[in-house]
Enzyme design. Structure first.
Site, PDB file in Angstrom:
ATOM      1  N   TYR A   1     -37.073  -6.272 -13.085  1.00 53.25           N
ATOM      2  CA  TYR A   1     -36.569  -7.641 -12.993  1.00 53.25           C
ATOM      3  C   TYR A   1     -37.447  -8.420 -12.032  1.00 53.25           C
ATOM      4  O   TYR A   1     -37.790  -7.928 -10.959  1.00 53.25           O
ATOM      5  CB  TYR A   1     -35.127  -7.637 -12.480  1.00 53.25           C
TER       6      TYR A   1
ATOM      7  N   ASP B   1     -44.292  -6.965  -7.199  1.00 53.06           N
ATOM      8  CA  ASP B   1     -43.092  -7.736  -6.877  1.00 53.06           C
ATOM      9  C   ASP B   1     -42.265  -6.896  -5.903  1.00 53.06           C
ATOM     10  O   ASP B   1     -41.564  -5.972  -6.298  1.00 53.06           O
ATOM     11  CB  ASP B   1     -42.301  -8.056  -8.149  1.00 53.06           C
TER      12      ASP B   1
ATOM     13  N   LYS C   1     -35.395 -11.729  -0.494  1.00 54.05           N
ATOM     14  CA  LYS C   1     -34.316 -10.911   0.090  1.00 54.05           C
ATOM     15  C   LYS C   1     -34.457 -10.710   1.618  1.00 54.05           C
ATOM     16  O   LYS C   1     -34.177 -11.630   2.356  1.00 54.05           O
ATOM     17  CB  LYS C   1     -34.183  -9.604  -0.696  1.00 54.05           C
TER      18      LYS C   1
HETATM   19  C1  LIG Z   1     -33.936 -10.200  -6.560  1.00 51.19           C
HETATM   20  C2  LIG Z   1     -35.260 -10.092  -7.189  1.00 51.19           C
HETATM   21  C3  LIG Z   1     -35.944 -11.208  -7.686  1.00 51.19           C
HETATM   22  C4  LIG Z   1     -35.326 -12.577  -7.726  1.00 51.19           C
HETATM   23  O1  LIG Z   1     -35.073 -13.064  -6.448  1.00 51.19           O
HETATM   24  P1  LIG Z   1     -34.020 -14.286  -6.292  1.00 51.19           P
HETATM   25  O2  LIG Z   1     -34.060 -14.587  -4.830  1.00 51.19           O
HETATM   26  O3  LIG Z   1     -32.715 -13.740  -6.773  1.00 51.19           O
HETATM   27  O4  LIG Z   1     -34.514 -15.390  -7.115  1.00 51.19           O
HETATM   28  C5  LIG Z   1     -37.223 -11.022  -8.177  1.00 51.19           C
HETATM   29  N1  LIG Z   1     -37.801  -9.822  -8.182  1.00 51.19           N
HETATM   30  C6  LIG Z   1     -37.176  -8.718  -7.719  1.00 51.19           C
HETATM   31  C7  LIG Z   1     -37.885  -7.409  -7.727  1.00 51.19           C
HETATM   32  C8  LIG Z   1     -35.885  -8.816  -7.216  1.00 51.19           C
HETATM   33  O5  LIG Z   1     -35.260  -7.732  -6.788  1.00 51.19           O
END
Ligand SMILES: *Cc1c(COP(=O)(O)O)cnc(C)c1O
Length: 429
Positions: free
Chosen positions: A145, A240, A268
């Site tokens: 994701y 990511d 995060k």
């Molecule tokens: C949570 C997450 C996102 C999205 O971040 P948001 O602050 O919710 O937009 C993107 N990539 C990864 C790996 C994530 O865990």
């Protein structure tokens, strides 16, 4: 668990205000059934719901709260900063401070740009990769994701290498056609994709520790292969690290595996519980960002001083010697305790650092999205409500991982193990 009357009432109201009653779909309890618990407050590792019920929290706002809720140093920093105003739309010293703290401690990064969410970070980094390489296609992995930007809401169809089908309505076909999706842990699929789209792939994007669809730990050799293929074919490697960053050690998965990506995205933990994201990389690539270069990206609230200060307060504590070792030790203690009291089979807990995932499957390692049996989620559903009833709060889906924070005490962990013991007893095959 029977949801309390106040939470039930709040959810009834919310349903008339928000689609599905929530502002982010994962909160809606669709995958575990029932209606969400509304949270009133949190302190340390504990949260209290609108009906006054108390829980030990392993969701931790889906990862950001590595110090637990309402950490004193974070709160004090935030109060102090707020007295001087909350936003200027002009540069502040605090952006320099947070950036310095990050760049000094993550040696392979030379420049960083702050944004306001993980989604925004990934979306911007992809644009940068396209701008820098002059190519349009991106390669992503099934089960990773990367936020909700259009070209990333794509899952694989069947076959080794396919054009993805969008997993969301409203994403134009033309965008989907720029996203190549391959399975994780499959070197041949990645090699085939590079061959098929020679000279067209701007970047490969991966969660180096995929933690948004179970915990799909990859072999280091697979990540190294991505590095090598990107080098050979002139594509950028984008890690990511929105979940991984500052979680799997301060330097994230890149540091853990010793593999240097060209671009990295954070979110995060970086904001100490406030909305912050960032993307970062080598000077040569980052220089393409506006106003230095011609890849445009901007933000009214980017580098917000209150959020920056919360990030500084949180990351400084993460940098204390022994911080990650202590977290990992606690996580190990919790996992071993849960395994000991588990009466449900099959059952395994997959883990790295302070992340853990409960899997109702006998596979020693789960490395691809397809290896997760959807039927196993029914067990999680039952367990979930029994855990709530026994005072333990987790993310409401069996595909979600749990997080241990520095605020969790060994008493909390013993309490949790005991709650698991009781919860397992309620599960009917
Ligand atoms: C949570 C997450 C996102 C999205 O971040 P948001 O602050 O919710 O937009 C993107 N990539 C990864 C790996 C994530 O865990």
């Amino acid at each position: 668990m029977k949801i309390g009357p106040k939470s039930a009432e709040l959810f009834e109201t919310a349903k008339n205000l928000f689609p599905g009653g929530v502002n982010s779909p994962v909160r809606a309890f669709r995958s575990v059934g029932g209606t969400p618990v509304f949270i009133d407050r949190g302190k340390g590792s504990h949260i209290w719901d609108a009906d006054g019920a108390e829980y030990v929290d392993y969701c931790c706002s889906w990862g950001p709260l590595i110090l637990g809720h309402a950490n004193e140093q974070v709160l004090e920093s935030v109060y102090e900063t707020m007295q001087n105003g909350t936003s200027f739309g002009a540069p502040t010293r605090l952006e320099n401070e947070l950036a310095t703290l990050i760049l000094r401690n993550i040696p392979f990064l030379e420049r960083i740009r702050f944004v306001s969410s993980g989604t925004e970070a990934v979306m911007s980094a992809i644009r940068l990769a396209r701008g820098y390489t002059g190519r349009t296609k991106i390669l992503k992995f099934e089960g990773c994701y990367h936020g909700h930007a259009d070209s990333l809401l794509v899952k694989a169809g069947s076959g080794l290498v396919t054009f993805g089908n969008s997993s969301s309505a409203g994403v134009p076909e033309a965008f989907v056609n720029e996203t190549i999706t391959v399975p994780l842990n499959n070197p041949e699929a990645v090699e085939a994709a590079f061959k098929m789209y020679e000279g067209q792939i701007a970047c490969v994007i991966i969660e180096p520790v995929p933690a948004n669809n179970g915990l799909l730990l990859q072999h280091k050799s697979f990540l190294q292969l991505l590095r090598d293929l990107c080098d050979t074919h002139g594509s950028l490697l984008l890690f990511d690290e929105v979940i991984n960053g500052f979680r799997i050690g301060f330097t994230g998965a890149a540091g853990y595996y010793g593999i240097v990506p060209d671009l990295v995205t954070y979110g995060k933990i970086i904001g100490g519980g406030f909305p912050v994201g960032a993307y970062a990389g080598k000077l040569q690539i980052m220089s393409c960002i506006s106003p230095e270069g011609n890849v445009y990206q901007a933000g009214t609230l980017s580098g917000n001083p209150v959020a920056m200060r919360a990030g500084i307060a949180q990351l400084s504590q993460c940098l204390q010697p022994g911080f990650y070792e202590a977290l990992e030790k606690k996580t190990h203690y919790l996992i071993e305790g849960i395994k000991k009291v588990c009466t449900v089979r099959p059952f395994r807990i997959h883990t790295i650092g302070s992340i853990f995932w409960l899997a109702f499957s006998d596979l020693e390692a789960v490395r691809t999205a397809d290896e997760i049996d959807p039927a196993s989620m029914m067990v999680f559903r039952q367990l979930y409500h029994a855990l709530l009833a026994n005072g333990v709060y987790m993310g409401p889906s069996g595909y979600e991982v749990g997080f241990v924070s520095a605020a969790h005490t060994y008493d909390d962990l013993d309490f949790t193990i005991n709650a698991f013991a009781k919860a397992f007893q309620t599960i009917t095959p």
